[in-house]
Design a protein around this motif. Structure first.
Motif, PDB file in Angstrom:
ATOM      1  N   GLY A 115      -0.699  -5.100   7.637  1.00 37.29           N
ATOM      2  CA  GLY A 115       0.763  -4.386   8.183  1.00 37.29           C
ATOM      3  C   GLY A 115       1.523  -5.447   8.395  1.00 37.29           C
ATOM      4  N   LYS A 116       1.409  -6.735   8.822  1.00 36.84           N
ATOM      5  CA  LYS A 116       2.439  -7.760   8.907  1.00 36.84           C
ATOM      6  C   LYS A 116       2.805  -8.068   7.382  1.00 36.84           C
ATOM      7  N   ALA A 117       1.932  -8.302   6.765  1.00 36.68           N
ATOM      8  CA  ALA A 117       2.270  -9.090   5.452  1.00 36.68           C
ATOM      9  C   ALA A 117       2.954  -7.796   4.609  1.00 36.68           C
ATOM     10  N   ALA A 118       2.574  -6.727   4.822  1.00 38.04           N
ATOM     11  CA  ALA A 118       3.668  -5.886   4.149  1.00 38.04           C
ATOM     12  C   ALA A 118       4.729  -5.456   4.479  1.00 38.04           C
ATOM     13  N   PHE A 119       4.968  -5.840   5.918  1.00 38.93           N
ATOM     14  CA  PHE A 119       6.416  -5.698   6.524  1.00 38.93           C
ATOM     15  C   PHE A 119       7.459  -6.828   6.126  1.00 38.93           C
ATOM     16  N   PHE A 120       6.804  -7.980   5.936  1.00 39.63           N
ATOM     17  CA  PHE A 120       7.437  -8.936   5.299  1.00 39.63           C
ATOM     18  C   PHE A 120       7.905  -8.822   4.100  1.00 39.63           C
ATOM     19  N   MET A 121       7.021  -8.060   3.407  1.00 42.48           N
ATOM     20  CA  MET A 121       7.206  -8.009   1.821  1.00 42.48           C
ATOM     21  C   MET A 121       8.163  -6.865   1.797  1.00 42.48           C
ATOM     22  N   ASN A 150       0.897  -1.193  -0.087  1.00 38.70           N
ATOM     23  CA  ASN A 150       0.067  -0.056  -0.004  1.00 38.70           C
ATOM     24  C   ASN A 150       0.967   1.083  -0.061  1.00 38.70           C
ATOM     25  N   ALA A 151       0.133   2.167  -0.006  1.00 37.40           N
ATOM     26  CA  ALA A 151       1.070   3.848  -0.269  1.00 37.40           C
ATOM     27  C   ALA A 151       1.945   4.107   1.012  1.00 37.40           C
ATOM     28  N   PHE A 152       1.454   3.494   2.128  1.00 34.19           N
ATOM     29  CA  PHE A 152       2.316   3.736   3.236  1.00 34.19           C
ATOM     30  C   PHE A 152       3.617   3.171   3.320  1.00 34.19           C
ATOM     31  N   TRP A 153       3.656   1.698   2.872  1.00 36.71           N
ATOM     32  CA  TRP A 153       4.853   0.995   2.639  1.00 36.71           C
ATOM     33  C   TRP A 153       5.710   1.329   1.388  1.00 36.71           C
ATOM     34  N   GLN A 154       4.965   1.978   0.583  1.00 38.93           N
ATOM     35  CA  GLN A 154       5.523   2.444  -0.601  1.00 38.93           C
ATOM     36  C   GLN A 154       6.393   3.669  -0.133  1.00 38.93           C
ATOM     37  N   LYS A 155       5.861   4.830   0.899  1.00 43.75           N
ATOM     38  CA  LYS A 155       6.732   5.655   1.400  1.00 43.75           C
ATOM     39  C   LYS A 155       8.079   5.249   2.218  1.00 43.75           C
ATOM     40  N   ILE A 156       7.677   4.082   3.068  1.00 50.90           N
ATOM     41  CA  ILE A 156       8.726   3.513   3.750  1.00 50.90           C
ATOM     42  C   ILE A 156      10.005   3.207   2.925  1.00 50.90           C
ATOM     43  N   PHE A 157       9.581   2.534   1.584  1.00 51.07           N
ATOM     44  CA  PHE A 157      10.434   1.949   0.663  1.00 51.07           C
ATOM     45  C   PHE A 157      11.498   3.140   0.473  1.00 51.07           C
ATOM     46  N   LEU A 158      10.671   4.364   0.088  1.00 52.70           N
ATOM     47  CA  LEU A 158      11.278   5.533  -0.284  1.00 52.70           C
ATOM     48  C   LEU A 158      12.172   6.278   0.751  1.00 52.70           C
ATOM     49  N   THR A 159      11.876   6.121   2.139  1.00 50.68           N
ATOM     50  CA  THR A 159      12.514   6.744   3.074  1.00 50.68           C
ATOM     51  C   THR A 159      13.628   5.770   3.852  1.00 50.68           C
ATOM     52  N   ILE A 163      22.555   9.603  -5.361  1.00 50.31           N
ATOM     53  CA  ILE A 163      21.495  10.438  -6.513  1.00 50.31           C
ATOM     54  C   ILE A 163      20.786   9.529  -7.249  1.00 50.31           C
ATOM     55  N   GLY A 164      21.404   8.572  -7.961  1.00 51.95           N
ATOM     56  CA  GLY A 164      20.839   7.584  -8.716  1.00 51.95           C
ATOM     57  C   GLY A 164      20.099   6.381  -8.110  1.00 51.95           C
ATOM     58  N   ALA A 165      20.481   6.141  -6.789  1.00 51.71           N
ATOM     59  CA  ALA A 165      19.496   5.170  -6.199  1.00 51.71           C
ATOM     60  C   ALA A 165      18.121   5.987  -5.760  1.00 51.71           C
ATOM     61  N   MET A 166      18.247   7.145  -5.501  1.00 52.82           N
ATOM     62  CA  MET A 166      16.717   7.918  -5.321  1.00 52.82           C
ATOM     63  C   MET A 166      15.975   7.780  -6.987  1.00 52.82           C
ATOM     64  N   TYR A 167      16.595   7.987  -7.801  1.00 51.56           N
ATOM     65  CA  TYR A 167      15.860   8.148  -8.915  1.00 51.56           C
ATOM     66  C   TYR A 167      15.139   6.566  -9.201  1.00 51.56           C
ATOM     67  N   VAL A 168      16.029   5.596  -9.027  1.00 57.19           N
ATOM     68  CA  VAL A 168      15.637   4.099  -9.427  1.00 57.19           C
ATOM     69  C   VAL A 168      14.312   4.013  -8.254  1.00 57.19           C
ATOM     70  N   ARG A 169      14.357   4.382  -7.074  1.00 58.36           N
ATOM     71  CA  ARG A 169      13.357   4.056  -6.146  1.00 58.36           C
ATOM     72  C   ARG A 169      12.009   5.055  -6.676  1.00 58.36           C
ATOM     73  N   SER A 170      12.329   6.311  -7.200  1.00 63.85           N
ATOM     74  CA  SER A 170      11.218   6.973  -7.522  1.00 63.85           C
ATOM     75  C   SER A 170      10.518   6.188  -8.603  1.00 63.85           C
ATOM     76  N   LEU A 171      11.393   5.879  -9.666  1.00 61.26           N
ATOM     77  CA  LEU A 171      10.904   5.301 -10.779  1.00 61.26           C
ATOM     78  C   LEU A 171      10.340   4.142 -10.642  1.00 61.26           C
ATOM     79  N   THR A 172      10.701   3.231  -9.600  1.00 56.22           N
ATOM     80  CA  THR A 172       9.697   2.055  -9.072  1.00 56.22           C
ATOM     81  C   THR A 172       8.422   2.183  -8.722  1.00 56.22           C
ATOM     82  N   VAL A 173       8.387   3.589  -7.878  1.00 57.42           N
ATOM     83  CA  VAL A 173       7.150   3.748  -7.545  1.00 57.42           C
ATOM     84  C   VAL A 173       6.197   4.214  -8.674  1.00 57.42           C
TER      85      VAL A 173
END
Length: 379
Positions: free
Chosen positions: A246-252, A58-67, A287-297
């Motif tokens: 939330g548990k499932a998303a954490f393992f993911m 979900n959107a929350f865990w996508q933000k966690i992935f980006l932070t 910097i490149g890693a940030m763009y890769v993550r943003s591109l993923t989302v």
């Protein structure tokens, strides 16, 4: 949508380039810019594969992935990993390795150059296993059907990918390793490449085991969540799906971080060809890693992987090509531009094939799932 997804990447880019100017002037600015582009081009396959997993979150865990996730990627793989490479290869302590990288860059470069065969063997074997496991799996949707159909049948043989990887490693150690380092002695370099390659293979198997564990945990949580929902509907009790999700998303998230770290090897290894300054390396790759993550989302939110089904295939073929390139560089120098272009061309080709497939489906007036799997990509 674009600013919301890439906003942090733009901000990090500005800060990183300014920091580069203060650190080493406009030359450093240019190096950081080149490293950023290199990381993005080499890691586009990373974004595609990650998107296939992230779309389930979900959107929350996508933000966690980006932070939190980006902190792990930038400081763990882009800053710590290059120092670890030198520390291990030169048998130095971590503090001594950092001091050497900052104060004696010429000696640091010598150690990195000397360590290249082991780095290439380790990274090449790791990435080769990712590619082999992908092409030997029988998939409903096939891109290069003339190639993927027979390979899927061969994939039914147990441990085939491991056997092929070990054969490739043996050939590499007996050819590239010995021919490229005659002055250092055949046995020494061949042994180094063998040990490093086996280490890469073992690392992949550990990562695969962890990934499988996280996947199993996720499936268990999803099944339990489904059962809880059904029971809640029968009894009229409130649903408890949020906590379970939330548990499932954490393992993911853990699974995604393990995979993401594994894909970082190519960018880090490629960066050594441009600079041996760990500060510039961390800035550029960060910097490149940030763009890769943003591109993923972005790929997830746009539903790109669902619309262009061959992208994942193209990304894995790019990984296979990169694995071969790394092993070849044990003896021969290959320009990083070529390395980046190979991945871009393969992914671009898979995108074009996906577009042709979608047009063919539209022309046919729509097709069922079974028919979709068999529509020719034109290749």
């Amino acid at each position: 949508m674009l600013l919301k997804t890439f906003g942090w990447s733009f901000a990090v880019t500005a800060l990183g380039l300014v920091a580069a100017v203060f650190y080493g002037g406009w030359t450093a600015f240019g190096v950081v810019a080149i490293l950023s582009v290199l990381e993005i081009s080499l890691s586009f396959d990373n974004a595609v594969v990650n998107a296939g997993i992230l779309k389930k979150m979900n959107a929350f865990w996508q933000k966690i992935f980006l932070t939190i996730g980006v902190l792990i990627a930038v400081f763990g793989m882009r800053l710590v990993f290059p120092v670890v490479i030198v520390a291990v290869s030169a048998q130095l302590g971590p503090i001594e390795a950092v001091d050497l990288a900052l104060t004696d860059k010429n000696r640091y470069q010598e150690l990195v150059t000397d360590a290249h065969p082991s780095i290439a063997a380790f990274g090449g074997m790791f990435l080769l296993m990712i590619f082999l496991d992908f092409i030997f799996e029988d998939r409903d949707i096939k891109w290069l059907q003339w190639l993927e159909r027979p390979l899927a049948k061969l994939g039914k043989v147990d441990m085939l990918s491991v056997c092929i990887a070990l054969i490739v490693l043996l050939i590499t150690s007996m050819t590239f390793a010995t021919q490229a380092h005659l002055h250092a002695g055949h046995a020494d370099k061949a042994e180094t490449v063998l040990i490093s390659g086996v280490a890469g293979l073992i690392t992949y198997m550990i990562v695969g085991g962890l990934s499988g564990y996280f996947e199993d945990k996720l499936e268990e949580e999803e099944e339990r969540e489904h059962e809880e929902e059904e029971q809640a509907e029968r009894t009229g009790k409130p649903k408890s799906a949020v906590a379970l999700a939330g548990k499932a998303a954490f393992f993911m998230f853990l699974y995604l971080e393990v995979l993401d770290a594994s894909f970082s090897f190519d960018g880090v290894i490629g960066a050594f060809a441009i600079t041996n300054d760990i500060v510039l390396m961390a800035l550029g790759l960060g910097i490149g890693a940030m763009y890769v993550r943003s591109l993923t989302v972005y790929l997830v939110r746009q539903g790109t992987l669902d619309d262009y089904v061959y992208l994942e295939h193209g990304a894995h073929y790019a990984i296979g090509a990169l694995a071969v390139i790394l092993l070849v560089t044990i003896q021969y120098e290959i320009n990083e531009i070529i390395t980046g272009l190979v991945g871009v061309v393969l992914i671009g080709w898979s995108f074009w094939s996906s577009v042709r497939r979608n047009k063919a489906l539209e022309a046919a007036g729509g097709a069922g799932d079974g028919e979709k799997a068999e529509v020719s990509s034109g290749v």
